[in-house]
Every structure is written in C-alpha cells, then in structure tokens.
Scaffold this motif. Structure first.
Motif, PDB file in Angstrom:
ATOM      1  N   GLU A 123       0.825  -1.293  -0.027  1.00 24.22           N
ATOM      2  CA  GLU A 123       0.373  -0.018  -0.118  1.00 24.22           C
ATOM      3  C   GLU A 123       0.515   1.278  -0.413  1.00 24.22           C
ATOM      4  OE1 GLU A 123      -2.710  -0.543   3.260  1.00 24.22           O
ATOM      5  OE2 GLU A 123      -3.966  -2.149   2.084  1.00 24.22           O
ATOM      6  N   LYS A 124       2.191   1.256   0.825  1.00 23.29           N
ATOM      7  CA  LYS A 124       3.192   2.211   0.753  1.00 23.29           C
ATOM      8  C   LYS A 124       3.516   2.379  -0.839  1.00 23.29           C
ATOM      9  CE  LYS A 124       5.192   1.766   5.477  1.00 23.29           C
ATOM     10  NZ  LYS A 124       6.300   2.139   6.252  1.00 23.29           N
ATOM     11  N   GLU A 125       3.391   1.635  -1.822  1.00 24.19           N
ATOM     12  CA  GLU A 125       3.916   1.617  -2.872  1.00 24.19           C
ATOM     13  C   GLU A 125       3.029   2.093  -3.605  1.00 24.19           C
ATOM     14  OE1 GLU A 125       5.150  -2.849  -4.337  1.00 24.19           O
ATOM     15  OE2 GLU A 125       6.693  -3.027  -3.281  1.00 24.19           O
ATOM     16  N   PHE A 126       2.336   1.649  -3.272  1.00 14.36           N
ATOM     17  CA  PHE A 126       0.612   2.749  -4.552  1.00 14.36           C
ATOM     18  C   PHE A 126       0.545   4.325  -4.196  1.00 14.36           C
ATOM     19  CE2 PHE A 126      -3.318   4.802  -4.320  1.00 14.36           C
ATOM     20  CZ  PHE A 126      -3.645   4.344  -5.924  1.00 14.36           C
ATOM     21  N   ALA A 127       1.154   4.363  -2.863  1.00  9.95           N
ATOM     22  CA  ALA A 127       0.822   5.934  -2.364  1.00  9.95           C
ATOM     23  C   ALA A 127       2.566   6.310  -3.673  1.00  9.95           C
ATOM     24  CB  ALA A 127       0.771   6.002  -0.950  1.00  9.95           C
ATOM     25  N   ALA A 128       3.030   5.991  -3.524  1.00  5.48           N
ATOM     26  CA  ALA A 128       4.257   6.637  -4.080  1.00  5.48           C
ATOM     27  C   ALA A 128       4.188   6.843  -5.134  1.00  5.48           C
ATOM     28  CB  ALA A 128       5.838   5.699  -3.962  1.00  5.48           C
ATOM     29  N   GLU A 129       2.620   5.955  -5.900  1.00  8.06           N
ATOM     30  CA  GLU A 129       2.814   6.466  -7.466  1.00  8.06           C
ATOM     31  C   GLU A 129       2.256   7.561  -8.305  1.00  8.06           C
ATOM     32  OE1 GLU A 129       3.457   3.948 -10.290  1.00  8.06           O
ATOM     33  OE2 GLU A 129       4.617   1.993  -8.641  1.00  8.06           O
ATOM     34  N   THR A 130       2.251   8.296  -8.989  1.00  4.07           N
ATOM     35  CA  THR A 130       1.495   8.918  -9.817  1.00  4.07           C
ATOM     36  C   THR A 130       0.875   8.305 -10.084  1.00  4.07           C
ATOM     37  OG1 THR A 130       3.883  10.168 -10.461  1.00  4.07           O
ATOM     38  CG2 THR A 130       2.472  11.141 -11.306  1.00  4.07           C
ATOM     39  N   THR A 131      -0.246   9.165  -9.974  1.00  2.00           N
ATOM     40  CA  THR A 131      -2.076   9.323 -10.162  1.00  2.00           C
ATOM     41  C   THR A 131      -2.400  10.045 -11.384  1.00  2.00           C
ATOM     42  OG1 THR A 131      -2.679  10.971  -9.319  1.00  2.00           O
ATOM     43  CG2 THR A 131      -2.363   8.326  -8.066  1.00  2.00           C
ATOM     44  N   MET A 132      -3.653   9.884 -12.135  1.00  2.00           N
ATOM     45  CA  MET A 132      -3.727  10.720 -13.222  1.00  2.00           C
ATOM     46  C   MET A 132      -4.243  12.172 -12.130  1.00  2.00           C
ATOM     47  SD  MET A 132      -7.389   9.498 -15.938  1.00  2.00           S
ATOM     48  CE  MET A 132      -6.179   8.087 -16.679  1.00  2.00           C
ATOM     49  N   ALA A 133      -4.310  12.486 -11.578  1.00  2.90           N
ATOM     50  CA  ALA A 133      -5.205  13.136 -10.725  1.00  2.90           C
ATOM     51  C   ALA A 133      -3.246  13.625 -10.843  1.00  2.90           C
ATOM     52  CB  ALA A 133      -5.408  13.370  -9.358  1.00  2.90           C
ATOM     53  N   GLU A 134      -2.522  13.755 -10.886  1.00  7.41           N
ATOM     54  CA  GLU A 134      -1.854  13.919  -9.963  1.00  7.41           C
ATOM     55  C   GLU A 134      -0.409  14.630 -11.189  1.00  7.41           C
ATOM     56  OE1 GLU A 134       0.803  12.400  -6.140  1.00  7.41           O
ATOM     57  OE2 GLU A 134       0.182  10.864  -7.623  1.00  7.41           O
ATOM     58  N   MET A 135      -0.679  14.059 -12.677  1.00  3.89           N
ATOM     59  CA  MET A 135      -0.109  14.443 -13.346  1.00  3.89           C
ATOM     60  C   MET A 135      -1.306  15.893 -14.251  1.00  3.89           C
ATOM     61  SD  MET A 135      -0.564  12.185 -17.039  1.00  3.89           S
ATOM     62  CE  MET A 135      -2.464  12.456 -17.709  1.00  3.89           C
ATOM     63  N   PHE A 136      -2.625  15.308 -13.883  1.00  5.41           N
ATOM     64  CA  PHE A 136      -3.773  16.707 -14.353  1.00  5.41           C
ATOM     65  C   PHE A 136      -2.839  18.187 -13.612  1.00  5.41           C
ATOM     66  CE2 PHE A 136      -6.205  13.742 -16.793  1.00  5.41           C
ATOM     67  CZ  PHE A 136      -6.010  14.620 -18.342  1.00  5.41           C
ATOM     68  N   LYS A 137      -2.620  17.525 -12.051  1.00  8.21           N
ATOM     69  CA  LYS A 137      -2.532  18.721 -11.522  1.00  8.21           C
ATOM     70  C   LYS A 137      -1.642  19.991 -11.714  1.00  8.21           C
ATOM     71  CE  LYS A 137      -2.587  20.397  -6.758  1.00  8.21           C
ATOM     72  NZ  LYS A 137      -2.727  19.622  -4.985  1.00  8.21           N
ATOM     73  N   HIS A 138      -0.457  18.658 -11.933  1.00  5.64           N
ATOM     74  CA  HIS A 138       1.065  19.259 -12.437  1.00  5.64           C
ATOM     75  C   HIS A 138       1.010  20.238 -13.759  1.00  5.64           C
ATOM     76  CE1 HIS A 138       5.630  19.409 -12.866  1.00  5.64           C
ATOM     77  NE2 HIS A 138       5.380  19.093 -14.326  1.00  5.64           N
ATOM     78  N   ALA A 139       0.145  19.621 -14.811  1.00  3.85           N
ATOM     79  CA  ALA A 139      -0.281  20.739 -15.543  1.00  3.85           C
ATOM     80  C   ALA A 139      -1.297  22.101 -15.870  1.00  3.85           C
ATOM     81  CB  ALA A 139      -0.438  19.794 -16.772  1.00  3.85           C
ATOM     82  N   GLY A 140      -1.643  21.846 -14.085  1.00  4.01           N
ATOM     83  CA  GLY A 140      -2.315  22.883 -13.974  1.00  4.01           C
ATOM     84  C   GLY A 140      -4.064  23.051 -13.898  1.00  4.01           C
ATOM     85  N   TYR A 141      -4.347  21.587 -14.372  1.00  4.04           N
ATOM     86  CA  TYR A 141      -5.959  21.299 -14.067  1.00  4.04           C
ATOM     87  C   TYR A 141      -6.339  21.706 -12.101  1.00  4.04           C
ATOM     88  CZ  TYR A 141      -6.466  19.098 -18.329  1.00  4.04           C
ATOM     89  OH  TYR A 141      -6.226  19.100 -19.731  1.00  4.04           O
ATOM     90  N   VAL A 142      -7.512  21.480 -12.439  1.00 11.29           N
ATOM     91  CA  VAL A 142      -8.250  21.361 -10.863  1.00 11.29           C
ATOM     92  C   VAL A 142      -8.782  19.876 -10.983  1.00 11.29           C
ATOM     93  CG1 VAL A 142     -10.080  22.903 -11.647  1.00 11.29           C
ATOM     94  CG2 VAL A 142      -9.569  22.384  -9.324  1.00 11.29           C
ATOM     95  N   THR A 143      -8.378  19.464  -9.640  1.00  7.44           N
ATOM     96  CA  THR A 143      -9.299  17.897  -9.773  1.00  7.44           C
ATOM     97  C   THR A 143      -9.605  17.573  -8.604  1.00  7.44           C
ATOM     98  OG1 THR A 143      -7.143  17.342  -8.505  1.00  7.44           O
ATOM     99  CG2 THR A 143      -6.364  16.967 -10.815  1.00  7.44           C
ATOM    100  N   ALA A 144     -10.904  16.618  -8.832  1.00 10.86           N
ATOM    101  CA  ALA A 144     -11.529  16.368  -7.861  1.00 10.86           C
ATOM    102  C   ALA A 144     -12.383  14.964  -7.768  1.00 10.86           C
ATOM    103  CB  ALA A 144     -12.972  16.766  -8.244  1.00 10.86           C
ATOM    104  N   HIS A 145     -12.196  14.036  -6.927  1.00  8.49           N
ATOM    105  CA  HIS A 145     -12.348  12.636  -6.952  1.00  8.49           C
ATOM    106  C   HIS A 145     -14.157  12.714  -6.169  1.00  8.49           C
ATOM    107  CE1 HIS A 145     -13.174   9.500  -3.601  1.00  8.49           C
ATOM    108  NE2 HIS A 145     -13.222   9.049  -4.766  1.00  8.49           N
ATOM    109  N   ILE A 146     -15.096  12.301  -6.749  1.00  8.21           N
ATOM    110  CA  ILE A 146     -16.303  12.326  -6.256  1.00  8.21           C
ATOM    111  C   ILE A 146     -16.642  10.815  -6.225  1.00  8.21           C
ATOM    112  CG2 ILE A 146     -19.051  12.904  -6.844  1.00  8.21           C
ATOM    113  CD1 ILE A 146     -17.187  15.046  -7.379  1.00  8.21           C
ATOM    114  N   GLY A 147     -16.848  10.138  -4.894  1.00 11.61           N
ATOM    115  CA  GLY A 147     -17.642   9.027  -5.586  1.00 11.61           C
ATOM    116  C   GLY A 147     -17.073   8.127  -4.235  1.00 11.61           C
TER     117      GLY A 147
END
Length: 475
Positions: free
Chosen positions: A121-145
């Motif tokens: 589970e620590k390994e997953f926490a260390a991964e780059t998610t799609m949200a992090e990819m978009f946030k780095h590109a200037g997007y605002v991001t939301a998880h709902i559900g």
C-alpha cells in the motif's frame, strides 16, 4: 464632430471588436480540455443498451456512445475493485503499484489515527496518479464517489493529486445511512476533504451529482479533471422506486439489478446535462468504464448482472470478469457513433488523455498505451501485442487471439462445468471461442508453453518484486 471623425471612430471600434472576437477564439482554441472519468462498479459486460441489453434502459450511456467511440474488446486491469482502479489511475499494472488485490476493508472512527502497515500500500502511495499528472499541468482536480485505494497517510484522495474529494473510502456503503455494507461492526464512511460528514437519509448517488455540479460550476472557466467513481450497480441494490416498478416483471435478482443500473444511468444523464448547460460539451472528454464484471456474491443475491456470451464474472479472469463496457467521447474532436473492436485496456486511459490534452505523462514506464490512433482510425492496429493479469495465484496472458488462464476461478452463474484439469491451465482462442467454452490446453501444448514463458518473463509479475522504492513524481 465631423463625419470623417465619426467614420474613423467606427472603423476603430470595428477593429477593436474584431480583436476581442479573435482573442476569444484564440482562448477557446488554446483551452485545455476537461476530463471526466465515469467509473462504474460491478457493471456486467453487456449491461447497457448499446452493449446489447434488451431488458434495461440506459439512454444516457447509449447517448454517450452515440456521440463517441465504443469499445467491444476492452479489458479492465483486474476483475475486482481496488486493483482495477489502481491500474486505471496510474497507467500501470496493479501489482506494479502495490495493489494486487482489494485494499483494506476497515475504517476507523478517526481517519487521522490510521497508519499504513503494508508495504504494497505504501508503494501505491508512491505512484503518480492521473490526478497528479493533471494537477501538475495546471488542472483543478476532484474525486467524487468511491475510493477503495486505502485510507492511510499518503493514500487518501487529497494525497494523490486531488484538490477536492467527496465520497466513501471503503468498497461499499449503504446509500442512505452511508455505513459500510460489509461484515462486522457497522462503521460510518462518508468524507469530504478528509472530514467526516453525516447526511443520513440522503441518497449517495444524488449527493455525488450535487457535489459534481458544484465543482464544475465553480471551476468551469479553467480545465478540470474529475474522477466520478460511481458505486453502482455494486450491492446493495438500491434502485429508485420508479425503476423497481418498471422492472418488477423481470426475474429475481435481475429486477433489482436492472433498477439499480437505470438509477445509475439517470445520474450519468444529470452529470452530462450539467456539462451541456454550461456549454462545456465540446471542451470535455468523457470516459465511461466499468471496473470489473458483475457480482455473484451473496450480498448481490448471487447475481443479477449479465456477461452475455462471456464466461465468468467478478473475481474471475474469464472474459466476463474483465471484458467490459468502455466509451470515450469528445464531440467536435473525436469520431462519433463509432465502434472499435481492437484490444484495449484500462491502463491505456492515462497515456490516452495525456496525448489528447497534450500534458506530460509520468516518467515511469507505463503498461498502458495511447489509444488515440485506434480512437481516430478504425483501421489502426491494437497497441498491445500482449496483456497480463494477476490476482493472487490466478493469472492470465492474452497474446493475439490466444488467452491462457492459470489457476482458474470461475465466479459465474453459467452452467459450464470445469474439470480438475481446467482449473490448472485453460487455453482459449478468443476470436473463435469468445465464451471460453472449450479448453484447448491439451491440444496446443506449445502455445501453453510459450504463453507461460511470457508470464514468467514479465519482470514485475511476481508480487513483492515491483521496484517502487522511491516516490515517482513528475519532474
């Protein structure tokens, strides 16, 4: 004021208006597209009208397919919730990111007292998610559900690139009390930005749409990424009364499941209607996918969903567990009303939207491949020569038309028997036998040997050998 001066001012005004129009057009052209990933939960292989269901009404999903591209040979990263989501969000195989099976099913009363104890589970926490990819590109991001990707420090949505989060952290909740729908002591599980929220009696899917609408309205003037992780039609089946009446003629438990699917479809319609009303339809990429096949667990009344011609269901690596509905739509930019039969995979969405949005993907090697050529051109080949799955002792390899499963788990409501030999190695030609009704392992030992070697040679296939030692983030 002379006539000539008035004329000069009118010309200047006209030039200014032209400049403003050009600037507005330039801004529209330069705007990065929004991205919404609608991820449904335990939706069967054909449980939508556009996929062949003739006893369930899904007009919103059907309309999304009509204005986009629908895949007929699309595979989930896994046949169970957590690893499927981990693969989609990271573009990497689930076992590569420390999520080979479902995340923990425990929720404490105090989320801040929780700690990670499992190295995967620590390994997953260390991964780059799609949200992090978009946030780095200037997007605002939301998880709902639904989240279901662990809830310890570093693993919650706000730790994984999401600016806003609303939903439950566990695998399933009762939609009205918002308590965990599982074994053991009842536990409340509804959170907004890591703070417990108690909204008893309010239908969770309606709350999802309400929160999504508010987020979109607030951020409509800048690009946003939304992971709209629906918890339907996952049990408990709690469809709206009008749909329960509509399907009361269907056999049990298909009637309960069908009502929940149509209830799901209505919420999809409301979300897409918000996009339309705000004039964002042509600025928004919408992806729709089920996480895994329909459930035949006791809590799901041992069925209700349909895998159509495919064998297997949730938990199984037969086609019915991993071959699922998948659609992408971006009106004005991608083909509409098209169908693609090429082999595709849930890990493909990350590199696909990275290319479409022209944002930088994670620097780590991805299992997913961009589907942009396939989406745009019906004649494009599949980007995958080989696909892998692994869940505990069960694993599978797909190479061309051949598919080999080892240590078969047949979670299904079909009546096809499995012999002891079938449980060990099951080989099928998916093109000729998509229902995986005949085991060809004994007739083609050379194929079994080659595909077994493909499995063995995959360097990160064995659990515990993934090389996620340090946090991989965008540079």
């Amino acid at each position: 004021m002379t006539v000539n001066r008035i004329f000069d001012q009118l010309i200047a005004l006209g030039l200014f208006v032209t400049f403003l129009s050009s600037a507005k057009a330039m801004d529209a052209a330069e705007r990065l597209p929004n991205v919404i990933v609608i991820y449904t939960d335990d939706q069967g292989s054909i449980d939508a009208g556009c996929y062949g269901a003739d006893d369930i009404e899904t007009p919103a999903v059907d309309a999304l397919a009509a204005r986009g591209v629908r895949f007929t040979q699309f595979y989930s990263p896994a046949s169970v919730c957590s690893p499927s989501r981990a693969g989609m969000l990271t573009g990497r195989y689930p076992w590569q990111v420390g999520m080979p099976s479902n995340a923990s099913a425990t929720v404490s009363e105090d989320i801040n007292d929780l700690s990670l104890v499992d190295e995967p589970e620590k390994e997953f926490a260390a991964e780059t998610t799609m949200a992090e990819m978009f946030k780095h590109a200037g997007y605002v991001t939301a998880h709902i559900g639904k989240w279901h990707l662990n809830y310890g420090p570093g693993s919650r949505p706000l730790d994984q690139g999401f600016d806003y989060s609303f939903g439950h952290l566990n695998g399933c909740i009762d939609n009205y009390s918002h308590f965990v729908y599982w074994n053991g002591t009842n536990r409340h599980d509804l959170w907004e930005n890591n703070q417990r929220v108690r909204l008893p009696g309010q239908f969770f899917p309606d709350l999802m749409v309400e929160k999504a609408d508010g987020f979109i309205a607030k951020h409509q003037d800048k690009p946003f990424f939304m992971y709209f992780a629906m918890n339907m039609p996952h049990y408990p089946y709690q469809g709206n009364p009008k749909w329960l009446r509509k399907y009361e003629h269907l056999p049990f438990p298909r009637n309960l499941y069908a009502a929940f699917v149509s209830t799901l479809d209505e919420r999809v319609a409301r979300l897409l209607n918000t996009i339309d009303k705000l004039g964002l339809t042509n600025d928004t990429i919408v992806i729709y996918q089920s996480d895994n096949g329909h459930s035949v667990e006791e809590r799901a009344h041992f069925g209700g969903g349909s895998n159509g011609p495919y064998r297997g269901a949730k938990f199984s690596l037969f086609e019915g567990g991993i071959r699922l509905p998948a659609i992408i739509s971006w009106p004005g930019h991608l083909p509409t009303g098209q169908v693609r039969d090429q082999m595709a995979h849930g890990c493909d969405w990350l590199p696909t939207v990275a290319e479409l949005c022209q944002v930088k993907p994670p620097t780590v090697a991805l299992a997913g491949k961009s589907l942009v050529p396939v989406i745009k051109y019906a004649s494009a080949p599949t980007p995958h020569e080989i696909l892998h799955w692994q869940q505990g002792k069960q694993w599978a390899v797909r190479e061309g038309d051949w598919k080999l499963i080892c240590n078969v788990r047949n979670d299904s409501d079909d009546d096809l028997p499995l012999t002891t030999q079938d449980l060990s190695l099951f080989l099928a030609n998916i093109d000729k036998d998509p229902g995986e009704t005949i085991n060809l392992a004994a007739k083609h030992p050379e194929v079994v040997e080659r595909m077994s070697m493909l499995h063995a040679s995959n360097e990160e296939m064995s659990l515990g050998k993934s090389n996620q030692k340090a946090r991989r983030k965008l540079e």
